[in-house]
Motif scaffolding. Structure first.
Motif, short mmCIF file in Angstrom:
data_model
loop_
_atom_site.label_atom_id
_atom_site.label_comp_id
_atom_site.label_asym_id
_atom_site.label_seq_id
_atom_site.Cartn_x
_atom_site.Cartn_y
_atom_site.Cartn_z
N PHE A 170 0.83 -1.20 0.00
CA PHE A 170 0.00 0.00 0.00
C PHE A 170 0.86 1.25 0.00
O PHE A 170 1.77 1.40 0.80
N LYS A 171 0.55 2.17 -0.91
CA LYS A 171 1.23 3.46 -0.98
C LYS A 171 0.17 4.55 -1.13
O LYS A 171 -0.75 4.42 -1.94
N ALA A 172 0.29 5.60 -0.36
CA ALA A 172 -0.65 6.72 -0.47
C ALA A 172 -0.13 7.70 -1.50
O ALA A 172 1.07 8.00 -1.55
N THR A 173 -1.03 8.21 -2.35
CA THR A 173 -0.65 9.23 -3.33
C THR A 173 -0.92 10.64 -2.81
O THR A 173 -0.34 11.61 -3.29
N LYS A 174 -1.80 10.73 -1.80
CA LYS A 174 -2.06 12.01 -1.13
C LYS A 174 -2.79 11.74 0.18
O LYS A 174 -3.56 10.80 0.28
N ILE A 175 -2.50 12.57 1.19
CA ILE A 175 -3.19 12.50 2.48
C ILE A 175 -3.90 13.83 2.70
O ILE A 175 -3.31 14.90 2.53
N ALA A 176 -5.17 13.77 3.07
CA ALA A 176 -5.93 15.00 3.34
C ALA A 176 -6.48 14.95 4.77
O ALA A 176 -6.99 13.91 5.21
N PHE A 177 -6.35 16.06 5.48
CA PHE A 177 -6.85 16.15 6.86
C PHE A 177 -8.01 17.15 6.91
O PHE A 177 -7.99 18.18 6.24
N ALA A 178 -8.98 16.84 7.74
CA ALA A 178 -10.14 17.73 7.87
C ALA A 178 -9.81 19.00 8.63
O ALA A 178 -10.47 20.02 8.46
N HIS A 179 -8.80 18.96 9.48
CA HIS A 179 -8.49 20.13 10.31
C HIS A 179 -7.60 21.11 9.55
O HIS A 179 -6.91 20.74 8.59
N PRO A 180 -7.59 22.38 9.97
CA PRO A 180 -6.74 23.38 9.32
C PRO A 180 -5.27 23.05 9.50
O PRO A 180 -4.88 22.30 10.41
N ALA A 226 6.27 17.91 11.08
CA ALA A 226 5.94 16.57 11.58
C ALA A 226 5.15 15.78 10.55
O ALA A 226 5.33 14.56 10.40
N TYR A 227 4.28 16.46 9.81
CA TYR A 227 3.47 15.79 8.78
C TYR A 227 4.35 15.39 7.60
O TYR A 227 4.21 14.29 7.05
N SER A 228 5.24 16.27 7.20
CA SER A 228 6.14 15.97 6.08
C SER A 228 7.06 14.80 6.41
O SER A 228 7.41 14.01 5.53
N ASN A 229 7.44 14.71 7.67
CA ASN A 229 8.30 13.60 8.09
C ASN A 229 7.54 12.28 8.15
O ASN A 229 8.11 11.21 7.91
N ALA A 230 6.25 12.37 8.48
CA ALA A 230 5.45 11.16 8.63
C ALA A 230 5.00 10.59 7.29
O ALA A 230 4.85 9.37 7.14
N PHE A 231 4.79 11.48 6.31
CA PHE A 231 4.28 11.03 5.00
C PHE A 231 5.17 11.57 3.89
O PHE A 231 5.58 12.73 3.91
N THR A 232 5.43 10.74 2.89
CA THR A 232 6.27 11.15 1.77
C THR A 232 5.44 11.66 0.60
O THR A 232 5.99 12.12 -0.40
N CYS A 233 4.12 11.58 0.71
CA CYS A 233 3.23 12.02 -0.36
C CYS A 233 2.74 13.45 -0.09
O CYS A 233 2.92 13.98 1.02
N PRO A 234 2.09 14.08 -1.07
CA PRO A 234 1.52 15.42 -0.83
C PRO A 234 0.49 15.39 0.30
O PRO A 234 -0.20 14.40 0.51
#
Length: 338
Positions: free
Chosen positions: A156-166, A173-181
Protein backbone atom coordinates in the motif's frame (compact mmCIF):
# COMPACT_ATOMS: atom_id res chain seq x y z
CA UNK A 1 -21.12 6.62 21.64
CA UNK A 2 -18.19 4.46 22.64
CA UNK A 3 -14.81 3.33 21.29
CA UNK A 4 -13.25 -0.11 21.52
CA UNK A 5 -10.88 -0.54 24.46
CA UNK A 6 -8.30 -1.85 21.99
CA UNK A 7 -7.75 1.75 20.82
CA UNK A 8 -6.81 2.79 24.34
CA UNK A 9 -4.51 -0.21 24.70
CA UNK A 10 -2.50 0.57 21.57
CA UNK A 11 -2.31 4.23 22.62
CA UNK A 12 -1.03 3.01 25.99
CA UNK A 13 1.79 1.08 24.28
CA UNK A 14 2.71 4.13 22.20
CA UNK A 15 2.75 6.39 25.27
CA UNK A 16 5.17 4.03 26.99
CA UNK A 17 7.47 4.09 23.95
CA UNK A 18 7.41 7.90 24.01
CA UNK A 19 8.25 7.72 27.76
CA UNK A 20 5.14 9.72 28.64
CA UNK A 21 3.96 9.46 32.24
CA UNK A 22 1.20 6.96 31.44
CA UNK A 23 -0.12 6.74 34.98
CA UNK A 24 -0.51 10.51 35.14
CA UNK A 25 -2.41 10.53 31.84
CA UNK A 26 -4.75 7.77 33.00
CA UNK A 27 -5.24 9.45 36.37
CA UNK A 28 -6.21 12.79 34.80
CA UNK A 29 -8.65 10.92 32.55
CA UNK A 30 -10.13 8.98 35.49
CA UNK A 31 -9.05 5.66 33.97
CA UNK A 32 -7.71 2.78 36.03
CA UNK A 33 -4.72 0.95 34.58
CA UNK A 34 -6.45 -2.31 35.56
CA UNK A 35 -9.30 -1.82 33.09
CA UNK A 36 -6.88 -2.08 30.15
CA UNK A 37 -6.99 -5.86 30.60
CA UNK A 38 -10.77 -5.93 30.12
CA UNK A 39 -11.30 -7.46 26.67
CA UNK A 40 -14.85 -6.02 26.57
CA UNK A 41 -13.76 -2.50 27.52
CA UNK A 42 -15.53 0.35 25.71
CA UNK A 43 -14.58 3.96 26.42
CA UNK A 44 -16.86 7.02 25.90
CA UNK A 45 -16.11 8.78 22.64
CA UNK A 46 -16.99 12.17 24.13
CA UNK A 47 -13.90 11.81 26.36
CA UNK A 48 -11.55 11.94 23.36
CA UNK A 49 -10.97 15.75 23.39
CA UNK A 50 -10.02 15.66 27.09
CA UNK A 51 -7.72 12.65 26.57
CA UNK A 52 -5.77 14.35 23.79
CA UNK A 53 -5.57 17.66 25.65
CA UNK A 54 -4.13 15.85 28.68
CA UNK A 55 -1.62 14.10 26.41
CA UNK A 56 -0.51 17.40 24.86
CA UNK A 57 -0.20 19.05 28.28
CA UNK A 58 1.89 16.23 29.74
CA UNK A 59 4.05 15.54 26.68
CA UNK A 60 4.43 19.22 25.71
CA UNK A 61 4.31 17.94 22.13
CA UNK A 62 2.23 20.18 19.80
CA UNK A 63 2.01 17.26 17.36
CA UNK A 64 1.29 14.47 19.83
CA UNK A 65 -1.25 12.88 17.46
CA UNK A 66 1.46 12.36 14.84
CA UNK A 67 4.03 11.23 17.42
CA UNK A 68 1.67 8.77 19.06
CA UNK A 69 0.27 7.49 15.76
CA UNK A 70 3.74 6.69 14.43
CA UNK A 71 4.47 4.55 17.49
CA UNK A 72 1.10 2.86 17.89
CA UNK A 73 1.12 -0.87 17.11
CA UNK A 74 -0.94 -1.92 14.11
CA UNK A 75 -4.57 -2.61 15.04
CA UNK A 76 -4.41 -6.41 15.13
CA UNK A 77 -5.80 -9.30 17.13
CA UNK A 78 -9.38 -8.20 16.47
CA UNK A 79 -12.06 -9.80 14.32
CA UNK A 80 -11.76 -7.01 11.72
CA UNK A 81 -8.13 -7.96 11.13
CA UNK A 82 -9.06 -11.61 10.58
CA UNK A 83 -11.93 -10.59 8.33
CA UNK A 84 -9.56 -8.48 6.24
CA UNK A 85 -6.92 -11.19 5.90
CA UNK A 86 -9.42 -13.90 4.95
CA UNK A 87 -11.19 -11.63 2.42
CA UNK A 88 -10.62 -12.36 -1.28
CA UNK A 89 -9.20 -8.89 -2.01
CA UNK A 90 -8.13 -5.68 -0.31
CA UNK A 91 -11.29 -4.00 -1.59
CA UNK A 92 -13.64 -6.70 -0.30
CA UNK A 93 -11.87 -6.47 3.05
CA UNK A 94 -12.81 -2.79 3.25
CA UNK A 95 -16.39 -3.58 2.21
CA UNK A 96 -16.73 -5.80 5.26
CA UNK A 97 -14.88 -3.34 7.51
CA UNK A 98 -17.36 -0.57 6.71
CA UNK A 99 -20.19 -2.93 7.68
CA UNK A 100 -18.68 -3.74 11.07
CA UNK A 101 -16.78 -0.54 11.85
CA UNK A 102 -18.66 0.02 15.11
CA UNK A 103 -16.57 -2.81 16.54
CA UNK A 104 -13.84 -0.16 16.62
CA UNK A 105 -16.00 2.85 17.42
CA UNK A 106 -19.67 3.77 17.46
CA UNK A 107 -18.65 7.15 16.07
CA UNK A 108 -16.36 5.84 13.32
CA UNK A 109 -17.23 6.46 9.70
CA UNK A 110 -15.28 4.68 6.94
CA UNK A 111 -15.95 4.55 3.20
CA UNK A 112 -14.12 4.07 -0.09
CA UNK A 113 -14.87 5.85 -3.34
CA UNK A 114 -13.13 5.68 -6.70
CA UNK A 115 -12.64 8.18 -9.51
CA UNK A 116 -10.92 6.76 -12.59
CA UNK A 117 -7.71 5.17 -11.29
CA UNK A 118 -7.74 6.89 -7.91
CA UNK A 119 -9.35 5.44 -4.81
CA UNK A 120 -10.12 7.51 -1.73
CA UNK A 121 -10.43 6.08 1.77
CA UNK A 122 -12.42 8.31 4.12
CA UNK A 123 -11.67 7.77 7.82
CA UNK A 124 -13.51 9.88 10.36
CA UNK A 125 -15.14 9.99 13.76
CA UNK A 126 -18.59 11.56 13.45
CA UNK A 127 -19.06 14.72 15.47
CA UNK A 128 -15.32 15.32 15.90
CA UNK A 129 -14.93 18.73 14.29
CA UNK A 130 -13.08 20.85 16.82
CA UNK A 131 -9.61 22.05 15.84
CA UNK A 132 -8.51 21.03 19.34
CA UNK A 133 -9.08 17.45 18.23
CA UNK A 134 -6.45 17.68 15.51
CA UNK A 135 -4.43 15.06 17.39
CA UNK A 136 -7.24 12.52 17.13
CA UNK A 137 -7.51 13.06 13.37
CA UNK A 138 -3.75 12.68 12.98
CA UNK A 139 -3.52 9.42 14.91
CA UNK A 140 -6.64 8.09 13.16
CA UNK A 141 -5.20 8.67 9.68
CA UNK A 142 -1.81 7.22 10.59
CA UNK A 143 -3.48 4.18 12.16
CA UNK A 144 -5.55 3.55 9.02
CA UNK A 145 -2.49 4.05 6.80
CA UNK A 146 -0.41 1.56 8.81
CA UNK A 147 -3.24 -0.97 8.80
CA UNK A 148 -3.52 -0.72 5.01
CA UNK A 149 0.20 -1.38 4.71
CA UNK A 150 -0.07 -4.33 7.06
CA UNK A 151 -2.90 -6.13 5.27
CA UNK A 152 -1.26 -5.57 1.85
CA UNK A 153 2.13 -6.77 3.13
CA UNK A 154 3.72 -3.38 2.48
CA UNK A 155 2.34 -2.82 -1.02
CA UNK A 156 0.00 0.00 0.00
CA UNK A 157 1.23 3.46 -0.98
CA UNK A 158 -0.65 6.72 -0.47
CA UNK A 159 -0.65 9.23 -3.33
CA UNK A 160 -2.06 12.01 -1.13
CA UNK A 161 -3.19 12.50 2.48
CA UNK A 162 -5.93 15.00 3.34
CA UNK A 163 -6.85 16.15 6.86
CA UNK A 164 -10.14 17.73 7.87
CA UNK A 165 -8.49 20.13 10.31
CA UNK A 166 -6.74 23.38 9.32
CA UNK A 167 -3.03 23.38 8.73
CA UNK A 168 -0.89 23.97 11.83
CA UNK A 169 1.79 26.67 11.59
CA UNK A 170 4.58 24.10 11.37
CA UNK A 171 3.87 21.05 9.20
CA UNK A 172 7.32 19.48 9.55
CA UNK A 173 5.94 16.57 11.58
CA UNK A 174 3.47 15.79 8.78
CA UNK A 175 6.14 15.97 6.08
CA UNK A 176 8.30 13.60 8.09
CA UNK A 177 5.45 11.16 8.63
CA UNK A 178 4.28 11.03 5.00
CA UNK A 179 6.27 11.15 1.77
CA UNK A 180 3.23 12.02 -0.36
CA UNK A 181 1.52 15.42 -0.83
CA UNK A 182 -0.50 16.61 2.18
CA UNK A 183 -3.67 18.71 2.18
CA UNK A 184 -5.45 20.44 5.08
CA UNK A 185 -8.98 21.80 5.66
CA UNK A 186 -10.45 19.01 3.53
CA UNK A 187 -14.09 17.97 3.77
CA UNK A 188 -12.99 14.81 5.63
CA UNK A 189 -9.86 12.85 6.44
CA UNK A 190 -8.85 11.09 3.23
CA UNK A 191 -6.13 8.69 2.11
CA UNK A 192 -5.76 8.58 -1.68
CA UNK A 193 -4.20 5.57 -3.40
CA UNK A 194 -4.05 3.60 -6.66
CA UNK A 195 -7.48 2.07 -7.27
CA UNK A 196 -5.86 -1.07 -8.68
CA UNK A 197 -4.91 -2.01 -5.12
CA UNK A 198 -8.58 -2.70 -4.39
CA UNK A 199 -8.28 -5.78 -6.59
CA UNK A 200 -5.14 -7.01 -4.88
CA UNK A 201 -5.77 -10.63 -3.79
CA UNK A 202 -5.10 -11.49 -0.17
CA UNK A 203 -2.42 -14.13 0.35
CA UNK A 204 -4.45 -15.32 3.35
CA UNK A 205 -7.79 -15.53 1.53
CA UNK A 206 -9.89 -18.44 2.77
CA UNK A 207 -13.61 -18.59 1.87
CA UNK A 208 -14.62 -20.76 4.83
CA UNK A 209 -12.72 -18.62 7.33
CA UNK A 210 -14.08 -15.49 5.69
CA UNK A 211 -17.64 -16.75 6.28
CA UNK A 212 -16.85 -17.65 9.90
CA UNK A 213 -15.23 -14.28 10.58
CA UNK A 214 -18.21 -12.53 9.00
CA UNK A 215 -20.57 -14.44 11.32
CA UNK A 216 -18.40 -13.65 14.34
CA UNK A 217 -18.32 -9.93 13.50
CA UNK A 218 -22.09 -9.96 13.06
CA UNK A 219 -22.58 -11.56 16.48
CA UNK A 220 -20.26 -9.04 18.11
CA UNK A 221 -22.18 -6.13 16.58
CA UNK A 222 -25.45 -7.66 17.78
CA UNK A 223 -23.99 -7.91 21.28
CA UNK A 224 -22.97 -4.23 21.17
CA UNK A 225 -26.51 -3.31 20.16
CA UNK A 226 -27.83 -5.16 23.19
CA UNK A 227 -25.30 -3.37 25.39
CA UNK A 228 -26.65 -0.11 23.98
CA UNK A 229 -29.93 -1.17 25.55
CA UNK A 230 -28.28 -1.25 28.98
CA UNK A 231 -27.12 2.33 28.44
CA UNK A 232 -30.66 3.36 27.46
CA UNK A 233 -32.09 1.65 30.54
CA UNK A 234 -29.61 3.50 32.78
CA UNK A 235 -30.51 6.79 31.09
CA UNK A 236 -34.21 6.30 31.78
CA UNK A 237 -33.46 5.21 35.36
CA UNK A 238 -31.64 8.52 35.87
CA UNK A 239 -34.70 10.38 34.58
CA UNK A 240 -37.20 8.50 36.73
CA UNK A 241 -35.19 7.95 39.91
CA UNK A 242 -36.34 10.99 41.88
CA UNK A 243 -39.95 9.94 41.42
CA UNK A 244 -39.23 7.00 43.71
CA UNK A 245 -41.06 4.66 41.36
CA UNK A 246 -38.67 2.94 38.95
CA UNK A 247 -39.83 -0.43 37.68
CA UNK A 248 -39.15 -2.70 34.76
CA UNK A 249 -42.61 -1.78 33.49
CA UNK A 250 -42.00 1.98 33.68
CA UNK A 251 -38.64 1.64 31.91
CA UNK A 252 -40.13 -0.59 29.21
CA UNK A 253 -42.95 1.90 28.61
CA UNK A 254 -40.44 4.74 28.16
CA UNK A 255 -38.45 2.61 25.70
CA UNK A 256 -41.64 1.64 23.85
CA UNK A 257 -41.11 -2.06 24.60
CA UNK A 258 -43.09 -4.77 26.30
CA UNK A 259 -41.67 -5.65 29.76
CA UNK A 260 -41.23 -9.28 28.75
CA UNK A 261 -39.19 -8.29 25.68
CA UNK A 262 -36.98 -5.94 27.73
CA UNK A 263 -36.36 -8.66 30.30
CA UNK A 264 -35.47 -11.18 27.58
CA UNK A 265 -33.08 -8.85 25.75
CA UNK A 266 -31.25 -8.01 28.97
CA UNK A 267 -30.98 -11.71 29.78
CA UNK A 268 -29.27 -12.31 26.42
CA UNK A 269 -26.23 -10.43 27.73
CA UNK A 270 -26.50 -11.69 31.31
CA UNK A 271 -28.12 -8.56 32.73
CA UNK A 272 -31.27 -8.15 34.74
CA UNK A 273 -33.18 -4.99 35.54
CA UNK A 274 -32.86 -5.17 39.32
CA UNK A 275 -29.08 -5.43 39.11
CA UNK A 276 -28.84 -2.48 36.69
CA UNK A 277 -30.99 -0.39 39.05
CA UNK A 278 -28.95 -1.41 42.10
CA UNK A 279 -25.63 -0.70 40.36
CA UNK A 280 -26.88 2.72 39.23
CA UNK A 281 -28.07 3.61 42.72
CA UNK A 282 -24.80 2.43 44.23
CA UNK A 283 -22.68 4.50 41.82
CA UNK A 284 -24.84 7.59 42.33
CA UNK A 285 -24.80 7.20 46.11
CA UNK A 286 -21.01 6.95 46.19
CA UNK A 287 -20.61 10.05 44.01
CA UNK A 288 -23.02 12.10 46.12
CA UNK A 289 -21.41 11.01 49.39
CA UNK A 290 -17.85 11.55 48.19
CA UNK A 291 -18.21 14.68 46.09
CA UNK A 292 -21.06 16.73 47.57
CA UNK A 293 -22.26 18.08 50.91
CA UNK A 294 -25.80 16.83 50.33
CA UNK A 295 -27.47 15.57 53.49
CA UNK A 296 -28.22 11.88 53.84
CA UNK A 297 -31.94 12.64 53.64
CA UNK A 298 -31.43 14.44 50.34
CA UNK A 299 -29.29 11.58 48.98
CA UNK A 300 -32.05 9.16 49.97
CA UNK A 301 -34.43 11.22 47.82
CA UNK A 302 -32.02 11.63 44.90
CA UNK A 303 -31.33 7.90 44.72
CA UNK A 304 -35.02 7.03 44.74
CA UNK A 305 -35.34 5.31 48.12
CA UNK A 306 -38.55 5.62 50.09
CA UNK A 307 -36.90 6.09 53.48
CA UNK A 308 -33.43 6.40 55.08
CA UNK A 309 -33.49 2.94 56.70
CA UNK A 310 -33.95 1.26 53.30
CA UNK A 311 -31.10 3.30 51.87
CA UNK A 312 -28.81 2.46 54.82
CA UNK A 313 -29.45 -1.26 54.48
CA UNK A 314 -28.86 -1.21 50.71
CA UNK A 315 -25.66 0.82 50.99
CA UNK A 316 -24.28 -1.44 53.72
CA UNK A 317 -25.00 -4.42 51.50
CA UNK A 318 -23.20 -2.79 48.56
CA UNK A 319 -20.15 -1.39 50.32
CA UNK A 320 -19.97 -3.26 53.67
CA UNK A 321 -19.90 0.15 55.44
CA UNK A 322 -22.61 2.67 56.29
CA UNK A 323 -23.09 5.81 54.15
CA UNK A 324 -21.63 7.96 56.95
CA UNK A 325 -18.58 5.71 57.33
CA UNK A 326 -18.05 5.80 53.55
CA UNK A 327 -18.24 9.62 53.45
CA UNK A 328 -15.76 9.91 56.34
CA UNK A 329 -13.31 7.50 54.69
CA UNK A 330 -13.46 9.40 51.39
CA UNK A 331 -12.98 12.72 53.17
CA UNK A 332 -9.99 11.33 55.08
CA UNK A 333 -8.52 9.98 51.84
CA UNK A 334 -8.82 13.38 50.16
CA UNK A 335 -7.11 15.10 53.08
CA UNK A 336 -4.26 12.60 52.98
CA UNK A 337 -3.73 13.19 49.25
CA UNK A 338 -3.89 16.93 49.82
Amino acid sequence: MQDAGALLRIAYEAMKELEIDVLEVLSRCNISEDVLNDKDLRTPNHAQPHFWQVLEDISQDPNIGISLGERMPVFTGQVLQYLFLSSPTFGSGWERATKYIRLISDAASVSISTDANVARLSVNLDGVTEDANRHLNDSLVIGAFKFCQYVTEGEFKATKIAFAHPSPKDITAYSNAFTCPIEFSAADNYIYFDANLLERPSSHAEPELFALHDQLASRKVAKLELQDLVYKVRTVIAQQLESGVVTLESIATELDMKPRMLRAKLAEIDYNFNQILADFRCELSKKLLANTNESIDQIVYLTGFSEPSTFYRAFKRWMQVTPIEYRRSRLASCKTKG
